[in-house]
Design a protein around this motif. Structure first.
Motif, PDB file in Angstrom:
ATOM      1  N   UNK A 205       0.832  -1.202   0.000  1.00 30.38           N
ATOM      2  CA  UNK A 205       0.000   0.000   0.000  1.00 30.38           C
ATOM      3  C   UNK A 205       0.867   1.253   0.000  1.00 30.38           C
ATOM      4  N   UNK A 208       3.151   2.699  -3.463  1.00 34.76           N
ATOM      5  CA  UNK A 208       2.453   3.387  -4.555  1.00 34.76           C
ATOM      6  C   UNK A 208       1.613   4.541  -4.022  1.00 34.76           C
ATOM      7  N   UNK A 209       1.180   4.403  -2.776  1.00 33.40           N
ATOM      8  CA  UNK A 209       0.425   5.472  -2.133  1.00 33.40           C
ATOM      9  C   UNK A 209       1.266   6.753  -2.022  1.00 33.40           C
ATOM     10  N   UNK A 210       2.554   6.568  -1.765  1.00 34.96           N
ATOM     11  CA  UNK A 210       3.444   7.723  -1.651  1.00 34.96           C
ATOM     12  C   UNK A 210       3.467   8.502  -2.963  1.00 34.96           C
ATOM     13  N   UNK A 212       1.100   8.611  -5.205  1.00 35.58           N
ATOM     14  CA  UNK A 212      -0.187   9.289  -5.345  1.00 35.58           C
ATOM     15  C   UNK A 212      -0.146  10.607  -4.560  1.00 35.58           C
ATOM     16  N   UNK A 213       0.370  10.535  -3.344  1.00 32.64           N
ATOM     17  CA  UNK A 213       0.422  11.723  -2.491  1.00 32.64           C
ATOM     18  C   UNK A 213       1.372  12.767  -3.043  1.00 32.64           C
ATOM     19  N   UNK A 214       2.403  12.322  -3.738  1.00 33.60           N
ATOM     20  CA  UNK A 214       3.331  13.294  -4.318  1.00 33.60           C
ATOM     21  C   UNK A 214       2.850  13.768  -5.689  1.00 33.60           C
ATOM     22  N   UNK A 215       1.697  13.307  -6.074  1.00 31.93           N
ATOM     23  CA  UNK A 215       1.110  13.769  -7.336  1.00 31.93           C
ATOM     24  C   UNK A 215       1.745  13.148  -8.562  1.00 31.93           C
ATOM     25  N   UNK A 216       2.443  12.029  -8.376  1.00 30.59           N
ATOM     26  CA  UNK A 216       3.154  11.450  -9.517  1.00 30.59           C
ATOM     27  C   UNK A 216       2.467  10.213 -10.080  1.00 30.59           C
ATOM     28  N   UNK A 217       1.317   9.870  -9.498  1.00 34.91           N
ATOM     29  CA  UNK A 217       0.666   8.657  -9.955  1.00 34.91           C
ATOM     30  C   UNK A 217      -0.354   9.045 -11.021  1.00 34.91           C
ATOM     31  N   UNK A 218       0.008   8.844 -12.250  1.00 36.71           N
ATOM     32  CA  UNK A 218      -0.964   9.066 -13.313  1.00 36.71           C
ATOM     33  C   UNK A 218      -0.787   7.981 -14.365  1.00 36.71           C
ATOM     34  N   UNK A 219      -1.654   8.003 -15.338  1.00 41.46           N
ATOM     35  CA  UNK A 219      -1.679   6.908 -16.325  1.00 41.46           C
ATOM     36  C   UNK A 219      -0.325   6.701 -16.976  1.00 41.46           C
TER      37      UNK A 219
ATOM     38  N   UNK B 216      -5.443   7.151   0.866  1.00 43.13           N
ATOM     39  CA  UNK B 216      -5.378   6.453  -0.422  1.00 43.13           C
ATOM     40  C   UNK B 216      -5.986   5.048  -0.402  1.00 43.13           C
ATOM     41  N   UNK B 218      -8.931   4.678  -1.747  1.00 41.50           N
ATOM     42  CA  UNK B 218      -9.671   4.801  -3.015  1.00 41.50           C
ATOM     43  C   UNK B 218     -11.111   4.298  -2.930  1.00 41.50           C
ATOM     44  N   UNK B 231      -7.219  10.130  -9.932  1.00 44.27           N
ATOM     45  CA  UNK B 231      -6.082  10.877 -10.509  1.00 44.27           C
ATOM     46  C   UNK B 231      -6.262  12.370 -10.230  1.00 44.27           C
ATOM     47  N   UNK B 234      -4.372  13.017  -7.125  1.00 47.47           N
ATOM     48  CA  UNK B 234      -2.938  13.150  -7.409  1.00 47.47           C
ATOM     49  C   UNK B 234      -2.653  14.555  -7.962  1.00 47.47           C
ATOM     50  N   UNK B 237      -2.647  17.077  -5.192  1.00 43.58           N
ATOM     51  CA  UNK B 237      -1.392  16.992  -4.444  1.00 43.58           C
ATOM     52  C   UNK B 237      -0.253  17.674  -5.196  1.00 43.58           C
ATOM     53  N   UNK B 238      -0.233  17.449  -6.499  1.00 41.64           N
ATOM     54  CA  UNK B 238       0.834  18.047  -7.318  1.00 41.64           C
ATOM     55  C   UNK B 238       0.731  19.572  -7.284  1.00 41.64           C
ATOM     56  N   UNK B 241       1.913  20.919  -3.971  1.00 42.75           N
ATOM     57  CA  UNK B 241       3.379  20.962  -3.834  1.00 42.75           C
ATOM     58  C   UNK B 241       3.929  22.152  -4.615  1.00 42.75           C
TER      59      UNK B 241
END
Ligand code: SF4
Ligand code: FES
Lengths: 251, 245
Positions: A205, A208-210, A212-219, B216, B218, B231, B234, B237-238, B241
């Protein structure tokens, strides 16, 4: 009233010729929120705390890589010579020692924030549901993240006591011997294996959750993220768990 | 079909509520969930009892007022529908159905199944707008917008502010709702300029209203009647920051 404010936000409608109204308006509209600075936005806002949580988590993950790589020397068939050298380096090298301090702070902050957020969140639904099907909406590892966190913490204390404390402060002559003796104990070894299973869930968990929180989880990055995540939640805990098992069956 | 309902009854915000059992007969599978409750209410009126209060308005999934917890699911079982769009064919004869209000500190119960969701309005007042008047609809090609951005913004704009995301979240977090606003207003040229300010204001307002922090899980995405994607979280969050560094 609500609709009105929403459609035409107040700042726009100020007749600037009328200073009194302008003053009153700016008094009400000038919320301190927009003056959020770096410091308070990360220490006081929920999103900020989560970002710190994920950064510390990733930092701790990076340490796992180094740790597992070094520990692989245990498998070398040289009666622990290489491993002994490595552990000596770990305890004497000034660079490593200073990182160690960083690690302690990393752990402390990660644990503190985790407890703090848990404590905050649990109060936000004073009356619970009679029927609540979270299990069908959220995956297993995310639901047990707090449980795995507590267990990993217990494991950490035991682990540090057995090896790190013993080696650093009680002057154990050979860390390799220590490892061998400890892992030849049934209970101790299986406790390790169980801990690694829970660590695995924690990382499944958490890792990958990290992102998402840093805004880097995208398609775009999802595939690569899942791959790296697999290394962290599957490969690394598996390697760690194989160490006690190796000694257990070798005795 | 015949159904056994267990419904949360609460006289007002200050009183203690409790579950009361009701049986409803002759429920047609073509009814919507709210129509089934209407039938029950009519029965209660005839008996001279206090009817069950629930929020509703459009009854076609666009106003976002009809949220309730049905058998442990926000807006009941099935993806992508609000309670008013939930058909009784999703249930079987003899089913037991537990109906509760959305639970969160930020959503106090007003009566029975009605909760006060004005916390959402206050969040929007703090930052959910574009502060410049953008005039009428611009000419088609006057401001080029990437197709992908306009689609994402439109998808996010589908949020109806129903609060199911909060209700479904184990932390009572409003991140999905807030992030939908961030994407909806922040991806198009008119709103982009204020992104940084907006995200800071929205996050601060969300914390102030006592919504929890996202872990998270979801669950929100799974329960959202408009299938708003995580998304967006996300993206929030971006932006956060970027705005604070
Ligand atoms: S994000 Fe979805 S669940 Fe949350 S308020 Fe909007 S429509 Fe409802
Ligand atoms: S009544 Fe409007 S969304 Fe259900």
């Amino acid at each position: 009233m609500i609709g009105e404010v929403f459609i035409s936000p107040p700042k726009n409608n100020i007749n600037t010729n009328n200073l009194v109204t302008a003053k009153i308006f700016s008094y009400f509209c000038n919320d301190k929120i927009s003056e959020m600075n770096i410091f308070n936005s990360y220490l006081t806002s929920s999103v900020g705390k989560k970002i710190l949580m994920s950064l510390t988590g990733l930092f701790l993950c990076s340490f796992l890589v180094v740790h597992v790589a070094g520990n692989l020397l245990l498998f070398k068939n040289d009666n622990g010579e290489a491993f002994e050298l490595y552990s000596q380096l770990m305890s004497t090298n000034i660079f490593i020692r200073s990182i160690e301090i960083g690690l302690f702070f990393g752990f402390a902050l990660h644990i503190y924030l985790g407890l703090h957020l848990w404590n905050q969140n649990r109060k936000l639904r004073p009356i619970g549901y009679k029927k609540y099907k979270l299990s069908e909406n959220a995956n297993f590892e995310s639901r047990i993240i707090r449980l795995t966190a507590v267990f990993v913490l217990i494991f950490l204390v035991v682990h540090l006591r057995t090896f790190w404390f013993e080696g650093r402060f009680l002057g154990a002559p050979s860390i390799f011997e220590l490892v061998k003796v400890s892992f030849q104990n049934n209970y101790y070894s299986w406790f390790y294996v169980l801990s690694m299973l829970l660590l695995s869930y924690h990382l499944k968990h958490g890792f990958q959750s990290a992102f998402q929180t840093l805004g880097l989880r995208n398609k775009k990055y999802l595939l690569i993220l899942n791959l790296v995540s697999f290394i962290f939640w599957f490969i690394i805990p598996l390697l760690f768990a194989s160490m006690p098992i190796y000694f257990l069956f070798r005795k | 079909m015949k159904l056994h309902l267990k419904i949360w009854r609460q006289v007002n915000n200050n009183s203690k509520g409790k579950f009361i059992n009701y049986d409803v007969d002759n429920v047609s599978e073509h009814m919507s969930f709210l129509e089934m409750l209407d039938v029950l209410n009519e029965k209660l009126v005839h008996k001279g009892e206090d009817t069950i209060s629930f929020d509703h308005d459009c009854r076609e999934g666009i106003c976002g007022s009809c949220g309730m917890m049905i058998n442990g699911f926000a807006h009941g079982p099935g993806a992508g529908v609000a309670t008013c769009q939930l058909h009784m064919r999703s249930f079987k004869d003899g089913d037991k159905i537990v109906i509760e209000p959305f639970r969160a500190k930020a959503f106090p119960v007003l009566k029975d199944l009605v909760v006060d969701r004005s916390a959402f309005d206050r969040i929007l007042q703090k930052g959910g707008y574009i502060s410049a008047k953008t005039g009428g609809i611009p000419d088609g090609n006057a401001i080029p917008v990437k197709k992908e951005d306009s689609e994402t913004a439109m998808d996010a704009a589908a949020c109806i502010g129903c609060g199911a995301c909060v209700a479904a979240c184990p932390n009572s977090s409003a991140m999905l709702f807030v992030s939908a606003k961030v994407s909806h207003l922040g991806l198009l040229p008119q709103g982009k300029i204020e992104n940084k300010e907006r995200v800071k204001k929205l996050v601060a307002a969300m914390d102030e209203e006592m919504f929890g922090s996202c872990t998270n899980t979801y669950a929100c995405e799974a329960e959202c009647p408009k299938e708003i994607s995580i998304t967006n979280i996300a993206r929030l969050n971006k932006y956060f920051i970027k705005a604070t560094l």
